[in-house]
Write an enzyme that holds these catalytic residues in place. Structure first.
Site, PDB file in Angstrom:
ATOM      1  CD  GLU A 110     -27.226  80.655  20.744  1.00  0.00           C
ATOM      2  OE1 GLU A 110     -27.886  80.033  19.887  1.00  0.00           O
ATOM      3  OE2 GLU A 110     -26.538  80.086  21.603  1.00  0.00           O
ATOM      4  N   PRO A 111     -29.397  85.909  18.147  1.00  0.00           N
ATOM      5  CG  PRO A 111     -29.748  88.225  18.263  1.00  0.00           C
ATOM      6  CD  PRO A 111     -29.168  87.065  19.034  1.00  0.00           C
ATOM      7  N   GLY A 112     -29.838  85.959  14.598  1.00  0.00           N
ATOM      8  CA  GLY A 112     -29.163  86.123  13.315  1.00  0.00           C
ATOM      9  C   GLY A 112     -30.086  86.862  12.353  1.00  0.00           C
ATOM     10  NE  ARG A 113     -34.895  83.616   9.640  1.00  0.00           N
ATOM     11  CZ  ARG A 113     -34.613  82.791   8.631  1.00  0.00           C
ATOM     12  NH1 ARG A 113     -34.726  83.220   7.400  1.00  0.00           N
ATOM     13  NH2 ARG A 113     -34.255  81.546   8.872  1.00  0.00           N
TER      14      ARG A 113
ATOM     15  NE  ARG B 259     -34.002  82.311   3.906  1.00  0.00           N
ATOM     16  CZ  ARG B 259     -35.288  82.619   3.840  1.00  0.00           C
ATOM     17  NH1 ARG B 259     -35.737  83.424   2.898  1.00  0.00           N
ATOM     18  NH2 ARG B 259     -36.144  82.147   4.713  1.00  0.00           N
TER      19      ARG B 259
ATOM     20  CE1 TYR C  69     -34.006  75.932   4.790  1.00  0.00           C
ATOM     21  CE2 TYR C  69     -33.567  78.187   4.132  1.00  0.00           C
ATOM     22  CZ  TYR C  69     -33.188  77.045   4.803  1.00  0.00           C
ATOM     23  OH  TYR C  69     -32.003  77.035   5.489  1.00  0.00           O
TER      24      TYR C  69
ATOM     25  CB  CYS D 283     -28.317  73.976 -16.061  1.00  0.00           C
ATOM     26  SG  CYS D 283     -27.480  75.075 -17.200  1.00  0.00           S
TER      27      CYS D 283
ATOM     28  CE1 TYR E 228     -28.672  81.379   8.839  1.00  0.00           C
ATOM     29  CE2 TYR E 228     -30.619  82.766   9.076  1.00  0.00           C
ATOM     30  CZ  TYR E 228     -29.600  82.025   9.636  1.00  0.00           C
ATOM     31  OH  TYR E 228     -29.508  81.933  11.004  1.00  0.00           O
TER      32      TYR E 228
HETATM   33  C1  LIG Z   1     -28.656  79.491  13.197  1.00  0.00           C
HETATM   34  C2  LIG Z   1     -28.595  79.580  14.653  1.00  0.00           C
HETATM   35  C3  LIG Z   1     -28.993  80.743  15.321  1.00  0.00           C
HETATM   36  C4  LIG Z   1     -29.587  81.942  14.619  1.00  0.00           C
HETATM   37  O1  LIG Z   1     -30.900  81.707  14.227  1.00  0.00           O
HETATM   38  P1  LIG Z   1     -31.794  82.896  13.613  1.00  0.00           P
HETATM   39  O2  LIG Z   1     -33.072  82.225  13.281  1.00  0.00           O
HETATM   40  O3  LIG Z   1     -31.084  83.388  12.403  1.00  0.00           O
HETATM   41  O4  LIG Z   1     -31.941  83.938  14.651  1.00  0.00           O
HETATM   42  C5  LIG Z   1     -28.825  80.786  16.699  1.00  0.00           C
HETATM   43  N1  LIG Z   1     -28.324  79.741  17.393  1.00  0.00           N
HETATM   44  C6  LIG Z   1     -27.952  78.597  16.781  1.00  0.00           C
HETATM   45  C7  LIG Z   1     -27.405  77.489  17.597  1.00  0.00           C
HETATM   46  C8  LIG Z   1     -28.084  78.473  15.400  1.00  0.00           C
HETATM   47  O5  LIG Z   1     -27.725  77.326  14.812  1.00  0.00           O
END
Ligand SMILES: *Cc1c(COP(=O)(O)O)cnc(C)c1O
Length: 427
Positions: free
Chosen positions: A286-289, A325, A329, A355, A383
């Site tokens: 489940e990669p995003g970043r 971000r 963070y 502001c 993000y």
């Molecule tokens: C946000 C999220 C991801 C993606 O995470 P990355 O750090 O962006 O790879 C994968 N699985 C779940 C359940 C998430 O909440």
């Protein structure tokens, strides 16, 4: 290879100068590289193939929340990607972009009945369930519809991902998933519920992980549990290790996708040969970043330079509402001048017009800049836009995707009128 580099003294996205994009579409604007997104996705897909997996036995489910623009989703869908969603809204986005519902998995701790019905009506692949109450609700919704919902239990392997506390999700104190110790009894409950079919197991231990050791540790815990479940007659058909792989923001040097996947598949193969006579188990990611993070920049213009006795401020037209971000963070993003100048640099805090004292994008950066110059806030593809807001009645930035030397506007800049169009004055 970075797809944002200087060519003839001008910072470019692929082969297109960012200055030309600012001229055409204005600022602030998110700019994504199509080649970068494709390459990052293919690094996962290729590593799956190199480790003997097919499209049937390994699936990348891109995490939609990291960047959910339709053009990004469409591109990934065309490359064969599946999708990990966390809301009904994200489901509709994926479908609008042409995504295959049979490659969609649904994560998140708070799925509503409506969201469950919507997902079931489109025949998504699996629900990543995060609590006992959710199991019962999902079973009842599915039974009412006369269907069975495929479920995976998000297990909390209690490993320390060693990342920022806000993006660490695999420890006991987090709200996500079910405790490792409770998983067996919860699987028994799931297996007995009429509206459910148990198909998988999943985890997601955190984000921006630079080392794969915690991920492989989590894998060991999942493997242990799958064997315990098998002994009870509960057969797990897919194992979803989540996302979380980090990217280079400053000089972090995260583990390569190919190295991580080689180690992960080697572990899985050794285990299946030893315990399950080589029977295959499907593997999900489940990669995003790591797919979109370094594939985008936030393009912004310096409105004012405000030198001071303590600090110098470069006030730009992008703000915390565009890129949360840093404020949220204390995240570090690189800042590059789009047309670098010769001369002695000055140290600037790059801040927005909102502001709030928390409205900063980068602190203490040595830059040689003048008012009106363009800056690129680097590594802003994940993000960034998805976490943006309309605070201060600021319309969201435009989004542009670059393909070679061509730019495509993939989201118009919001107008102020659009921001209050849904509001009403009372009589
Ligand atoms: C946000 C999220 C991801 C993606 O995470 P990355 O750090 O962006 O790879 C994968 N699985 C779940 C359940 C998430 O909440």
């Amino acid at each position: 290879m970075s797809h944002f580099s200087c060519q003839n003294g001008a910072l470019c996205a692929e082969n297109l100068p960012l200055a030309a994009i600012a001229d055409q579409f204005g600022t602030p604007t998110y700019v994504y590289s199509k080649a970068a997104i494709s390459e990052n996705y293919l690094s996962y897909a290729l590593a799956c193939r190199q480790n003997g997996r097919t499209a049937e036995t390994a699936l990348v489910c891109y995490s939609v929340k990291s960047n959910s623009n339709l053009a990004v989703l469409h591109l990934l869908s065309q490359l064969g990607s599946g999708f990990d969603i966390v809301s009904g809204g994200e489901l509709l986005r994926v479908l609008a972009a042409g995504g295959d519902p049979r490659k969609i998995i649904f994560s998140g701790v708070g799925k509503t009945r409506d969201e469950m019905r919507l997902a079931l009506s489109h025949g998504i692949a699996c629900f990543n369930v995060e609590s006992v109450s959710e199991l019962h609700r999902l079973s009842s919704v599915a039974s009412d519809m006369g269907v069975k919902a495929s479920v995976s239990l998000r297990v909390n392997p209690n490993v320390d991902a060693k990342t920022h506390p806000y993006i660490s999700t695999g420890l006991k104190e987090n709200k996500f998933g079910v405790a490792f110790e409770d998983a067996l009894s919860i699987y028994r409950t799931a297996a007995a519920l009429p509206g459910l079919t148990v198909t998988g197991i999943d985890c997601h231990i955190g984000s921006q992980l630079l080392d794969d050791a915690p991920l492989l540790e989590a894998l060991d815990k999942l493997i242990e549990l799958i064997d315990v479940l098998a002994a009870e007659g509960i057969i797990i058909h897919h194992l979803d290790i989540g996302g979380g792989l980090g990217i280079d923001y400053e000089s972090e040097a995260p583990v390569a996708v190919s190295d991580y996947l080689a180690r992960l598949f080697a572990k899985i193969d050794a285990w299946r040969v030893a315990k399950h006579q080589g029977a295959p188990i499907k593997v999900l990611f489940e990669p995003g970043r790591s797919i979109v993070g370094n594939a985008g920049v936030l393009l912004t213009r310096i409105e004012y330079l405000k030198p001071g006795s303590e600090k110098n401020f470069a006030i730009v037209d992008a703000a915390m509402n565009d890129l949360m971000r840093p404020a949220m963070y204390q995240a570090w993003h690189g800042v590059q001048a789009v047309a670098p100048r010769a001369g002695t640099p000055t140290v600037w805090d790059v801040v927005g017009p909102v502001c709030e004292s928390g409205d900063w994008l980068a602190r203490a950066r040595a830059l040689c800049v003048e008012e009106g110059d363009l800056l690129a806030i680097m590594s802003a593809g994940a993000y960034g836009m998805t976490m943006s807001s309309n605070y201060n009645t600021r319309g969201r930035a435009a989004e542009v995707m670059v393909d070679g030397d061509t730019s495509h506007l993939i989201r118009q800049r919001e107008t102020p009128e659009q921001l209050f169009a849904l509001e009403k004055i009372i009589p």
